[in-house]
Design a protein around this motif. Structure first.
Motif, PDB file in Angstrom:
ATOM      1  N   GLY B 169       0.806  -1.212   0.000  1.00  0.00           N
ATOM      2  CA  GLY B 169       0.000   0.000   0.000  1.00  0.00           C
ATOM      3  C   GLY B 169       0.840   1.264   0.000  1.00  0.00           C
ATOM      4  O   GLY B 169       0.601   2.202  -0.754  1.00  0.00           O
ATOM      5  N   MET B 170       1.859   1.269   0.829  1.00  0.00           N
ATOM      6  CA  MET B 170       2.711   2.450   0.960  1.00  0.00           C
ATOM      7  C   MET B 170       3.492   2.700  -0.320  1.00  0.00           C
ATOM      8  O   MET B 170       3.724   3.843  -0.696  1.00  0.00           O
ATOM      9  N   THR B 171       3.902   1.618  -0.985  1.00  0.00           N
ATOM     10  CA  THR B 171       4.622   1.775  -2.249  1.00  0.00           C
ATOM     11  C   THR B 171       3.741   2.485  -3.264  1.00  0.00           C
ATOM     12  O   THR B 171       4.187   3.408  -3.956  1.00  0.00           O
ATOM     13  N   ILE B 172       2.500   2.063  -3.342  1.00  0.00           N
ATOM     14  CA  ILE B 172       1.569   2.684  -4.289  1.00  0.00           C
ATOM     15  C   ILE B 172       1.325   4.139  -3.914  1.00  0.00           C
ATOM     16  O   ILE B 172       1.318   5.028  -4.775  1.00  0.00           O
ATOM     17  N   ILE B 173       1.163   4.400  -2.633  1.00  0.00           N
ATOM     18  CA  ILE B 173       0.918   5.781  -2.188  1.00  0.00           C
ATOM     19  C   ILE B 173       2.119   6.674  -2.492  1.00  0.00           C
ATOM     20  O   ILE B 173       1.989   7.789  -3.012  1.00  0.00           O
ATOM     21  N   LEU B 174       3.307   6.175  -2.171  1.00  0.00           N
ATOM     22  CA  LEU B 174       4.514   6.972  -2.447  1.00  0.00           C
ATOM     23  C   LEU B 174       4.695   7.189  -3.948  1.00  0.00           C
ATOM     24  O   LEU B 174       5.088   8.280  -4.388  1.00  0.00           O
ATOM     25  N   GLY B 175       4.414   6.134  -4.721  1.00  0.00           N
ATOM     26  CA  GLY B 175       4.513   6.263  -6.172  1.00  0.00           C
ATOM     27  C   GLY B 175       3.542   7.296  -6.701  1.00  0.00           C
ATOM     28  O   GLY B 175       3.891   8.124  -7.553  1.00  0.00           O
ATOM     29  N   PHE B 176       2.347   7.257  -6.155  1.00  0.00           N
ATOM     30  CA  PHE B 176       1.324   8.215  -6.566  1.00  0.00           C
ATOM     31  C   PHE B 176       1.748   9.622  -6.183  1.00  0.00           C
ATOM     32  O   PHE B 176       1.568  10.579  -6.951  1.00  0.00           O
ATOM     33  N   GLY B 177       2.309   9.756  -4.994  1.00  0.00           N
ATOM     34  CA  GLY B 177       2.797  11.048  -4.528  1.00  0.00           C
ATOM     35  C   GLY B 177       3.868  11.597  -5.455  1.00  0.00           C
ATOM     36  O   GLY B 177       3.852  12.778  -5.831  1.00  0.00           O
ATOM     37  N   TYR B 178       4.780  10.721  -5.844  1.00  0.00           N
ATOM     38  CA  TYR B 178       5.837  11.134  -6.767  1.00  0.00           C
ATOM     39  C   TYR B 178       5.242  11.606  -8.091  1.00  0.00           C
ATOM     40  O   TYR B 178       5.652  12.630  -8.643  1.00  0.00           O
ATOM     41  N   MET B 179       4.269  10.845  -8.590  1.00  0.00           N
ATOM     42  CA  MET B 179       3.642  11.204  -9.874  1.00  0.00           C
ATOM     43  C   MET B 179       2.973  12.569  -9.789  1.00  0.00           C
ATOM     44  O   MET B 179       3.079  13.393 -10.705  1.00  0.00           O
ATOM     45  N   LEU B 180       2.290  12.824  -8.676  1.00  0.00           N
ATOM     46  CA  LEU B 180       1.609  14.109  -8.517  1.00  0.00           C
ATOM     47  C   LEU B 180       2.616  15.260  -8.440  1.00  0.00           C
ATOM     48  O   LEU B 180       2.410  16.324  -9.034  1.00  0.00           O
ATOM     49  N   VAL B 181       3.708  15.012  -7.733  1.00  0.00           N
ATOM     50  CA  VAL B 181       4.747  16.047  -7.641  1.00  0.00           C
ATOM     51  C   VAL B 181       5.289  16.353  -9.040  1.00  0.00           C
ATOM     52  O   VAL B 181       5.438  17.508  -9.426  1.00  0.00           O
ATOM     53  N   MET B 182       5.572  15.303  -9.796  1.00  0.00           N
ATOM     54  CA  MET B 182       6.124  15.488 -11.142  1.00  0.00           C
ATOM     55  C   MET B 182       5.106  16.132 -12.076  1.00  0.00           C
ATOM     56  O   MET B 182       5.459  16.773 -13.052  1.00  0.00           O
ATOM     57  N   LEU B 183       3.830  15.948 -11.741  1.00  0.00           N
ATOM     58  CA  LEU B 183       2.774  16.528 -12.576  1.00  0.00           C
ATOM     59  C   LEU B 183       2.671  18.042 -12.351  1.00  0.00           C
ATOM     60  O   LEU B 183       2.532  18.817 -13.292  1.00  0.00           O
ATOM     61  N   PHE B 184       2.792  18.440 -11.104  1.00  0.00           N
ATOM     62  CA  PHE B 184       2.560  19.843 -10.763  1.00  0.00           C
ATOM     63  C   PHE B 184       3.841  20.665 -10.596  1.00  0.00           C
ATOM     64  O   PHE B 184       3.793  21.893 -10.628  1.00  0.00           O
ATOM     65  N   PHE B 185       4.938  19.981 -10.422  1.00  0.00           N
ATOM     66  CA  PHE B 185       6.181  20.702 -10.169  1.00  0.00           C
ATOM     67  C   PHE B 185       6.610  21.590 -11.341  1.00  0.00           C
ATOM     68  O   PHE B 185       7.050  22.715 -11.122  1.00  0.00           O
ATOM     69  N   PRO B 186       6.496  21.105 -12.604  1.00  0.00           N
ATOM     70  CA  PRO B 186       6.865  21.973 -13.723  1.00  0.00           C
ATOM     71  C   PRO B 186       6.060  23.282 -13.733  1.00  0.00           C
ATOM     72  O   PRO B 186       6.596  24.348 -14.021  1.00  0.00           O
ATOM     73  N   GLY B 187       4.771  23.184 -13.398  1.00  0.00           N
ATOM     74  CA  GLY B 187       3.934  24.382 -13.317  1.00  0.00           C
ATOM     75  C   GLY B 187       4.425  25.329 -12.248  1.00  0.00           C
ATOM     76  O   GLY B 187       4.475  26.557 -12.450  1.00  0.00           O
ATOM     77  N   PHE B 188       4.824  24.788 -11.143  1.00  0.00           N
ATOM     78  CA  PHE B 188       5.362  25.596 -10.044  1.00  0.00           C
ATOM     79  C   PHE B 188       6.645  26.290 -10.469  1.00  0.00           C
ATOM     80  O   PHE B 188       6.861  27.480 -10.194  1.00  0.00           O
ATOM     81  N   LEU B 189       7.487  25.534 -11.176  1.00  0.00           N
ATOM     82  CA  LEU B 189       8.760  26.100 -11.628  1.00  0.00           C
ATOM     83  C   LEU B 189       8.521  27.272 -12.576  1.00  0.00           C
ATOM     84  O   LEU B 189       9.221  28.287 -12.520  1.00  0.00           O
ATOM     85  N   SER B 190       7.493  27.122 -13.431  1.00  0.00           N
ATOM     86  CA  SER B 190       7.154  28.219 -14.352  1.00  0.00           C
ATOM     87  C   SER B 190       6.733  29.449 -13.573  1.00  0.00           C
ATOM     88  O   SER B 190       7.126  30.569 -13.892  1.00  0.00           O
ATOM     89  N   ARG B 191       5.924  29.243 -12.579  1.00  0.00           N
ATOM     90  CA  ARG B 191       5.403  30.378 -11.785  1.00  0.00           C
ATOM     91  C   ARG B 191       6.502  31.164 -11.100  1.00  0.00           C
ATOM     92  O   ARG B 191       6.396  32.376 -10.933  1.00  0.00           O
ATOM     93  N   VAL B 192       7.540  30.435 -10.660  1.00  0.00           N
ATOM     94  CA  VAL B 192       8.624  31.133  -9.942  1.00  0.00           C
ATOM     95  C   VAL B 192       9.763  31.511 -10.880  1.00  0.00           C
ATOM     96  O   VAL B 192      10.840  31.885 -10.433  1.00  0.00           O
ATOM     97  N   GLY B 193       9.491  31.384 -12.189  1.00  0.00           N
ATOM     98  CA  GLY B 193      10.486  31.815 -13.160  1.00  0.00           C
ATOM     99  C   GLY B 193      11.643  30.865 -13.335  1.00  0.00           C
ATOM    100  O   GLY B 193      12.717  31.267 -13.788  1.00  0.00           O
ATOM    101  N   LEU B 194      11.438  29.614 -12.976  1.00  0.00           N
ATOM    102  CA  LEU B 194      12.522  28.629 -13.098  1.00  0.00           C
ATOM    103  C   LEU B 194      12.150  27.545 -14.109  1.00  0.00           C
ATOM    104  O   LEU B 194      12.515  26.382 -13.941  1.00  0.00           O
ATOM    105  N   GLU B 195      11.462  27.961 -15.195  1.00  0.00           N
ATOM    106  CA  GLU B 195      11.006  26.942 -16.141  1.00  0.00           C
ATOM    107  C   GLU B 195      12.157  26.173 -16.786  1.00  0.00           C
ATOM    108  O   GLU B 195      11.989  25.051 -17.238  1.00  0.00           O
ATOM    109  N   ASP B 196      13.341  26.753 -16.807  1.00  0.00           N
ATOM    110  CA  ASP B 196      14.503  26.044 -17.376  1.00  0.00           C
ATOM    111  C   ASP B 196      14.872  24.815 -16.549  1.00  0.00           C
ATOM    112  O   ASP B 196      15.504  23.882 -17.055  1.00  0.00           O
ATOM    113  N   MET B 197      14.487  24.800 -15.286  1.00  0.00           N
ATOM    114  CA  MET B 197      14.801  23.661 -14.417  1.00  0.00           C
ATOM    115  C   MET B 197      14.030  22.413 -14.833  1.00  0.00           C
ATOM    116  O   MET B 197      14.352  21.307 -14.394  1.00  0.00           O
TER     117      MET B 197
END
Lengths: 306, 247
Positions: B169-197
C-alpha cells in the motif's frame, strides 16, 4: 575444519534504549542439537536473526564455521538453512514452485532435490495446491523443506513444531533426529514445547530478558533435574534450616515460600518428614520426584535459591 | 547475481501479477481505442503512431508499475521470503539489483503491451497510416526503446520506495505522490520563473520526446538525466537496504 559451527561473543542488539539480546555468548559444536529456550520476547528469535545476517548486532562478535569477517560470514551463511518466525513462503505458488525458487537461489543443480525434500517433510502429494491453501502445519513443513533445499550443514529453526498436531510434532521430532544422525546436521532449535525439545536436544541455552542465563548439556540437565525430595510446607525457610542442621543437607533449594527441594539423601525422606513434624512444621506433602525441563526452566527464570 | 536474476525471472513467469497487469493495460488500451473511435470530432490516429500512446498515457503506466513493484517487491518483505534470500548469504546490493531488474522487465512489458495493442487497435480502426515500412521500423524502434529508457527512472524510484516502505500500500501511495509532484512541479517552476529547471525532471523528456526525438541535444540530456536519477536512486535504495534490519 572448525570444531565449532557457531560461536558468538557478547552479541548484543539494541533497539532504541532496550536490549533485545544482551551479551549473549554461545558455542555450538558440529553435530549438536542446541535447544534455545526462553519466554516470548526473551530474545531467541532476535539471536537467530543476528546469526542469519537479517539483523546487524549492535556489538559483539560472530563466528560461523570458524570464520569471522563480513565476506566470510556471507559465505558461511550459504551453508545454513533457516526457518525463523512465521513460515516464509510464496502464497500463490505451489510447494514445488516455492522450492524451485529456493533451489535456484541456492545454486543447487539437482532438480530431483525438490522431490526428495518434499518426501522428507511429507508434502510430496500436494500437487497444484497453492501454498496459501495449506494448513499451518503444512506451511511449517514447507518452510522446513525450503530450509533443507540448500543442503545445509547448520539448520536454524524457530519453533518448528508450532501449529502442528501431536502426530506432526512427533514426526518433526523424528525428522530432526534423523537429519542430525544421517546428514550430520548441526541444529539450533527454539521451542516452547520444552518437553518435546528435551527429547531432541543435546545441549540447551536458556535466555531470559535478552541474557543467556544458563548453558548446559543434556547430561548436565539430567543431573540438575535429577530425583529430589519435594516438600510442601508452610515454612520452607525454617524447614531448610532444620534439614541443614540435622542432616547436613547442602544441595537444597527453596522454590517458593511454601516449597523446597532436597536433591540429596533421597533414601532418608521418611526421616526428614519425621524431623520436621517433630519440630512443629506442618508438612502438607512430601514426595520423591523428578524435575522436567519446564519446571527447571521456570525455576531458573523465576524461582528463589538458598 | 545470475541465480538471483534467474529466480526473479522464474517468479515473473510463474506468478500471475504481471499477467494480470498486462491484461488490465490491454483492456485499458482497447477502451482508449474505442473511445477515440466513438468520439466525434477527434482526428484519426493511425496505427503507425501507436508507439506514442504509452508515452502520452505515462501517468497510468506509472500507476500500473507501482502496483506491480508494490506487490512483487514489497510483498517479499510482508510474506517473509526476503528472509530466505538474505539468510542464504546473498549480497544485499545484488538482491536489490535483481528486484530492480524485475521492475525494468515489467516496465518494458507494460510499455510493450500498450504499444502492441495500440498499434493494432488504431490500425484496425483508423488504418495503419502512410509511413513506409523501413521508416516505420526506424521510428518505432527509436521511440520504443528511448521511452522505455526514460521510464527506467520511474522503475528505479518505485523500487526504492518498495524497499524503504516494505509495504504494498505504501509503495503505491509513495509512487502516486511522486507522480503528482512530477505533474505539478513543472507548473510551479514556471510560476517562480525557473522553467529552465524543467530539463532536470525525467517527465520533461517522456512528454517531449514525441516532438523533439530528432534533437540530439534533447535526447542526450534525457539520457543523462535518466541515468542520473536511476543511479542516484539505486545508490540510496541499496544503502538503506544494506543498513536495515529484516524481521
Amino acid at each position: 575444519m572448525s570444531e565449532y559451527v557457531l560461536r558468538t561473543r557478547d552479541i548484543s542488539k539494541k533497539y532504541g534504549g532496550a536490549y533485545a539480546i544482551n551479551n549473549v555468548s554461545i558455542e555450538i559444536k558440529r553435530g549438536q542439537i542446541y535447544g534455545l529456550i526462553g519466554l516470548n520476547g526473551a530474545g531467541k528469535t532476535s539471536f537467530m536473526r543476528v546469526v542469519c545476517g537479517l539483523v546487524s548486532p549492535s556489538s559483539g562478535e560472530l563466528e560461523l564455521f570458524g570464520q569471522t569477517g563480513e565476506k566470510e560470514l556471507q559465505r558461511g551463511r550459504r551453508r545454513i538453512g533457516q526457518s525463523i518466525e512465521t513460515p516464509a513462503i510464496y502464497p500463490n505458488l505451489t510447494a514445488v514452485q516455492n522450492l524451485e525458487i529456493q533451489r535456484i537461489i541456492s545454486g543447487v543443480p539437482d532438480k530431483n532435490a525438490i522431490t526428495k525434500t518434499l518426501e522428507i517433510v511429507g508434502l510430496a502429494d500436494t500437487g497444484n495446491k497453492k501454498a496459501k491453501n495449506f494448513s499451518l502445519g503444512m506451511r511449517q513443513r514447507l518452510a522446513l523443506a525450503i530450509a533443507l533445499i540448500p543442503n545445509p550443514e547448520f539448520l536454524i529453526l524457530d519453533e518448528p513444531a508450532n501449529g502442528l498436531d501431536p502426530r506432526g510434532i512427533i514426526e518433526t521430532r523424528e525428522l530432526l533426529r534423523r537429519l542430525a544422525r544421517e546428514r550430520g546436521l548441526t541444529l539450533l532449535v527454539s521451542s516452547h514445547l520444552l518437553d518435546e525439545l528435551a527429547q531432541v536436544a543435546t545441549h540447551y541455552g536458556i535466555i531470559d530478558k535478552g541474557r543467556l542465563i544458563k548453558q548446559l548439556s543434556a547430561d548436565e540437565l539430567a543431573l540438575e533435574s535429577r530425583q529430589h525430595i519435594r516438600i510442601i510446607t508452610k515454612d520452607a525457610a525454617k524447614a531448610i534450616a532444620l534439614l541443614k542442621e540435622n542432616f547436613g543437607v547442602t544441595d537444597c533449594q527453596a522454590v517458593s515460600a511454601n516449597e523446597l527441594w532436597v536433591r540429596e539423601q533421597i533414601e532418608r525422606t521418611g526421616e526428614m518428614n519425621t524431623l520436621l513434624v517433630r519440630h512443629g512444621i506442618v508438612v502438607e506433602s512430601i514426595a520423591v520426584t523428578e524435575q522436567k525441563l519446564e519446571e527447571y526452566f521456570l525455576n531458573l527464570t523465576g524461582g528463589m535459591n538458598t | 547475481m545470475t541465480t538471483l536474476i534467474y529466480a526473479e525471472w522464474y517468479k515473473l513467469l510463474r506468478g500471475k501479477v504481471l499477467a494480470i497487469i498486462l491484461a488490465c493495460v490491454t483492456a485499458q488500451t482497447v477502451i482508449q481505442v474505442l473511445g477515440q473511435y466513438t468520439t466525434t470530432g477527434e482526428p484519426p490516429f493511425p496505427g503507425q503512431f501507436g508507439v506514442l500512446v504509452a508515452a502520452n498515457g505515462s501517468f497510468l503506466l506509472q500507476v500500473w508499475l507501482s502496483a506491480f513493484v508494490g506487490y512483487f517487491v514489497a510483498s517479499e518483505f510482508q510474506n517473509g521470503t526476503m528472509r530466505n534470500i538474505v539468510a542464504l548469504g546473498k549480497n544485499r546490493t545484488q538482491v536489490y539489483l535483481s528486484k530492480l531488474f524485475s521492475a525494468c522487465v515489467a516496465i518494458a512489458a507494460i510499455y510493450g503491451m500498450i504499444t502492441i495493442v495500440a498499434t493494432a487497435g488504431f490500425s484496425a480502426v483508423f488504418g495503419f497510416g502512410d509511413m513506409a515500412f523501413k521508416e516505420f521500423i526506424s521510428f518505432f524502434t527509436w521511440h520504443f526503446f528511448m521511452q522505455i529508457l526514460y521510464h527506467l527512472t520511474y522503475a528505479a524510484i518505485i523500487t526504492m520506495f518498495a524497499f524503504v516502505s516494505r509495504s504494498l500500500g505504501m509503495t503505491i501511495i509513495l509512487g502516486f505522490g511522486y507522480m503528482l509532484v512530477m505533474l505539478f512541479f513543472p507548473g510551479f517552476l514556471s510560476r517562480v520563473g525557473l522553467e529552465d529547471m524543467d530539463e532536470y525532471l525525467p517527465g520533461y523528456y517522456i512528454s517531449g520526446f514525441g516532438q523533439l526525438s530528432g534533437d540530439p541535444t534533447f535526447v542526450t540530456k534525457g539520457i543523462i538525466v535518466t541515468a542520473a536519477y536511476f543511479v542516484i536512486t539505486c545508490i540510496i535504495g541499496c544503502i538503506i537496504f544494506n543498513k536495515s534490519d529484516i524481521k
